[in-house]
Design an enzyme around this catalytic site. Structure first.
Site, PDB file in Angstrom:
ATOM      1  CE  LYS A  77      18.050   1.624  44.662  1.00 10.46           C
ATOM      2  NZ  LYS A  77      19.360   1.473  44.015  1.00 10.46           N
ATOM      3  CE  LYS A 101      21.446   9.914  51.142  1.00 13.16           C
ATOM      4  NZ  LYS A 101      22.494   9.866  50.099  1.00 13.16           N
ATOM      5  CE  LYS A 113      27.558   5.245  48.386  1.00 12.33           C
ATOM      6  NZ  LYS A 113      26.460   6.193  48.117  1.00 12.33           N
ATOM      7  CB  THR A 197      21.377  13.123  42.778  1.00 15.10           C
ATOM      8  OG1 THR A 197      21.174  11.713  42.674  1.00 15.10           O
ATOM      9  CG2 THR A 197      21.850  13.445  44.183  1.00 15.10           C
ATOM     10  CG  ASN A 228      24.808  12.101  38.408  1.00 13.79           C
ATOM     11  OD1 ASN A 228      24.047  12.516  39.276  1.00 13.79           O
ATOM     12  ND2 ASN A 228      24.373  11.389  37.390  1.00 13.79           N
TER      13      ASN A 228
HETATM   14  P1  NAD Z   1      30.822  12.096  40.002  1.00 14.35           P
HETATM   15  O1  NAD Z   1      31.963  11.169  39.930  1.00 14.35           O
HETATM   16  O2  NAD Z   1      29.860  12.146  38.877  1.00 14.35           O
HETATM   17  O3  NAD Z   1      31.374  13.596  40.215  1.00 14.35           O
HETATM   18  C1  NAD Z   1      32.239  13.942  41.245  1.00 14.35           C
HETATM   19  C2  NAD Z   1      32.773  15.342  40.965  1.00 14.35           C
HETATM   20  O4  NAD Z   1      33.577  15.766  42.050  1.00 14.35           O
HETATM   21  C3  NAD Z   1      33.656  15.408  39.726  1.00 14.35           C
HETATM   22  O5  NAD Z   1      33.432  16.635  39.043  1.00 14.35           O
HETATM   23  C4  NAD Z   1      35.063  15.391  40.312  1.00 14.35           C
HETATM   24  O6  NAD Z   1      36.051  15.979  39.464  1.00 14.35           O
HETATM   25  C5  NAD Z   1      34.834  16.205  41.559  1.00 14.35           C
HETATM   26  N1  NAD Z   1      35.852  16.009  42.578  1.00 14.35           N
HETATM   27  C6  NAD Z   1      36.463  14.856  42.944  1.00 14.35           C
HETATM   28  N2  NAD Z   1      37.379  15.101  43.900  1.00 14.35           N
HETATM   29  C7  NAD Z   1      37.317  16.424  44.142  1.00 14.35           C
HETATM   30  C8  NAD Z   1      38.009  17.300  45.016  1.00 14.35           C
HETATM   31  N3  NAD Z   1      38.954  16.829  45.841  1.00 14.35           N
HETATM   32  N4  NAD Z   1      37.692  18.607  45.018  1.00 14.35           N
HETATM   33  C9  NAD Z   1      36.733  19.081  44.189  1.00 14.35           C
HETATM   34  N5  NAD Z   1      36.051  18.315  43.318  1.00 14.35           N
HETATM   35  C10 NAD Z   1      36.345  17.019  43.312  1.00 14.35           C
HETATM   36  O7  NAD Z   1      30.096  11.794  41.379  1.00 14.35           O
HETATM   37  P2  NAD Z   1      28.602  12.154  41.794  1.00 14.35           P
HETATM   38  O8  NAD Z   1      27.750  10.999  41.492  1.00 14.35           O
HETATM   39  O9  NAD Z   1      28.266  13.504  41.278  1.00 14.35           O
HETATM   40  O10 NAD Z   1      28.755  12.195  43.390  1.00 14.35           O
HETATM   41  C11 NAD Z   1      29.177  13.358  44.071  1.00 14.35           C
HETATM   42  C12 NAD Z   1      28.736  13.266  45.517  1.00 14.35           C
HETATM   43  O11 NAD Z   1      27.306  13.128  45.572  1.00 14.35           O
HETATM   44  C13 NAD Z   1      29.289  12.063  46.294  1.00 14.35           C
HETATM   45  O12 NAD Z   1      29.436  12.441  47.648  1.00 14.35           O
HETATM   46  C14 NAD Z   1      28.166  11.041  46.186  1.00 14.35           C
HETATM   47  O13 NAD Z   1      28.197  10.082  47.222  1.00 14.35           O
HETATM   48  C15 NAD Z   1      26.966  11.953  46.308  1.00 14.35           C
HETATM   49  N6  NAD Z   1      25.720  11.401  45.793  1.00 14.35           N
HETATM   50  C16 NAD Z   1      25.611  10.986  44.503  1.00 14.35           C
HETATM   51  C17 NAD Z   1      24.397  10.482  44.051  1.00 14.35           C
HETATM   52  C18 NAD Z   1      24.188  10.069  42.622  1.00 14.35           C
HETATM   53  O14 NAD Z   1      23.030   9.759  42.251  1.00 14.35           O
HETATM   54  N7  NAD Z   1      25.193  10.041  41.771  1.00 14.35           N
HETATM   55  C19 NAD Z   1      23.304  10.390  44.933  1.00 14.35           C
HETATM   56  C20 NAD Z   1      23.441  10.855  46.238  1.00 14.35           C
HETATM   57  C21 NAD Z   1      24.658  11.354  46.649  1.00 14.35           C
END
Ligand code: NAD
Length: 430
Positions: A77, A101, A113, A197, A228
């Site tokens: 997953k 996790k 992943k 999340t 997100n």
């Molecule tokens: P997303 O694409 O929805 O959002 C990412 C955000 O980070 C955006 O606002 C983007 O502009 C910003 N960003 C990108 N590069 C940046 C930088 N250099 N400096 C500052 N901001 C920056 O992605 P997400 O799903 O919110 O994921 C964010 C993190 O959370 C990642 O590490 C991801 O692996 C982790 N994560 C996500 C989920 C999920 O359910 N979506 C679950 C667990 C972990």
């Protein structure tokens, strides 16, 4: 290459950092080195060519990846990421974090992943759809509801998941929506999955504040990343009355010591795409955000944001890792020396995989839970996981940090399962 650049590159290698953490946790727990042998490499790693006809008629071949790290608990997953800077090492590390996790939070999945190296900001919807469908055609044979179940990650969302579900169902010649989670409700999604999340980050912050005697309603929150995870967490803090004093995204950040109006920022982002240009606060850089005067700092963007060169500037008392791998090991030491509690990614952002598990269960049973049930079950899981890890850390990891506690707790569960399945002669040292 200069010594400084080499040092920075070494610090940025999330795979090396993860392997060192796993090794250390195994040694501290008196587990057998065979546990490390099983965890040190993905069970399967594939790199594939993804040909796409772009809108101008040119053929572009993207590189796609899927890392299936460990499936001792159940089907693999893990999310799929669209980003130009993905590397084989970063994808392997991300898949290892998924294994850790799932074990930590107690959902019956292994870790995986996937990614495509691309710049989604420059691509049309049609190009993204073709690229996604091409990825599924190339990798479909190793995916499946009982085998490997992708989900959203950076720059992938419910729409991308719906394309994956559709393409996979076409290949299988039966509707098979359980192959992905994080889908739109209309095609088997789960209420509350999009926010899960961020909601999990909120629950974990609440628990961490309580454990350390910090009143949450007065805690000043700063969040890096307004996607997100960061955007949904910001909304929940705003709803609960905690002042969110700074937020940022790839365009930069904004700061208001009295608290930002998160609802107005969400509207601004919907109109312009970015937080930059929002008038209700002062413009700051992402580096300034990490050093802002606040009580809780939530990195929710990408890996390697808090490093040896800026960790000393962090003023927050608690760091909640909404992102995967935002803190380097060098930074971990500095934060610990400064008495800052870091709640590690494998716990802090596990709300997403938890509700993905709820979605998968509902798909398997053809049944739908309501939002109150999903959120209540998520809250129970997050609260329980925090309490277990925090007390393990306080009681068994004296002098260490919470990340080490979480790794030890998670790996002990993995080792137990591997031993029962016969993958190890003994999980402990002889
Ligand atoms: P997303 O694409 O929805 O959002 C990412 C955000 O980070 C955006 O606002 C983007 O502009 C910003 N960003 C990108 N590069 C940046 C930088 N250099 N400096 C500052 N901001 C920056 O992605 P997400 O799903 O919110 O994921 C964010 C993190 O959370 C990642 O590490 C991801 O692996 C982790 N994560 C996500 C989920 C999920 O359910 N979506 C679950 C667990 C972990």
């Amino acid at each position: 290459m200069s010594v400084e650049v080499n040092k920075a590159k070494k610090e940025d290698n999330t795979l090396t950092a993860t392997l060192n953490m796993i090794k250390q946790a195994i040694e501290l727990s008196d587990l057998s080195n065979d546990v490390y042998e099983h965890l040190k490499t993905p069970m399967r790693f594939v790199e594939v060519a993804i040909p796409v006809e772009m809108d101008d008629g040119a053929i572009k071949v993207f590189t796609g990846y899927r890392s299936q790290h460990n499936n001792v608990f159940g089907p693999y997953k893990g999310g799929i990421r669209y980003h130009p800077a993905v590397t084989t090492d970063s994808i392997k590390a991300l898949s290892m974090w998924m294994t850790l996790k799932c074990s930590l939070v107690g959902v019956p999945f292994g870790g995986a992943k996937g990614a495509i190296a691309c710049d989604p900001l420059t691509m049309s919807m049609k190009e993204k759809e073709k690229m996604t469908r091409s990825y599924v055609r190339v990798l479909g044979s190793i995916l499946g509801p009982e085998t490997d179940i992708p989900a959203p990650d950076v720059a992938t969302d419910a729409q991308v998941m719906a394309w994956i579900a559709d393409e996979y169902s076409n290949i299988m010649r039966v509707p098979s929506f359980g192959v992905v989670t994080g889908k739109p409700l209309a095609v088997g999604g789960c209420v509350g999955r999009t926010e899960a999340t961020g909601r999990g980050v909120f629950f974990i912050t609440r628990e961490a504040a309580q454990a350390t005697g910090m009143p949450l309603d007065q805690a000043r929150i700063a969040i890096q990343g307004f996607g997100n995870v960061g955007g949904n967490a910001a909304l929940l803090f705003a709803e609960s009355g905690s002042p969110v004093v700074a937020v940022s995204d790839v365009s930069g950040g904004i700061y208001n010591p009295k608290g930002l109006n998160i609802y107005d920022i969400v509207n601004h982002v919907e109109k312009t795409g970015f937080v930059k240009g929002f008038s209700g606060g002062e413009d700051i850089t992402n580096d300034e955000l990490l050093a802002i005067d606040c009580d809780v700092l939530i990195p929710a963007a990408l890996e390697n944001q808090i490093k040896s060169n800026n960790a000393g500037n962090v003023k927050a008392k608690i760091v909640i890792e909404g992102a995967n791998g935002p803190t380097t090991p060098e930074a971990d030491h500095i934060l610990k020396d400064n008495d800052i509690l870091v709640v590690p990614d494998i716990l802090a952002n596990s709300g997403g995989v938890t509700v993905s598990y709820f979605e998968w269960v509902q798909n398997n049973y053809g049944f739908r839970w309501d939002l109150a049930t999903v959120n209540r079950r998520l809250e129970e899981k997050m609260t329980e996981a925090f309490k277990l890890v925090y007390s393990f850390y306080c009681e068994k990891c004296i002098g260490s940090d919470m990340r080490t506690g979480a790794y030890r707790y998670s790996i002990q569960r993995l080792a137990e399962a591997m031993q029962y399945r016969g993958w190890l002669r003994s999980s402990t040292k002889k």
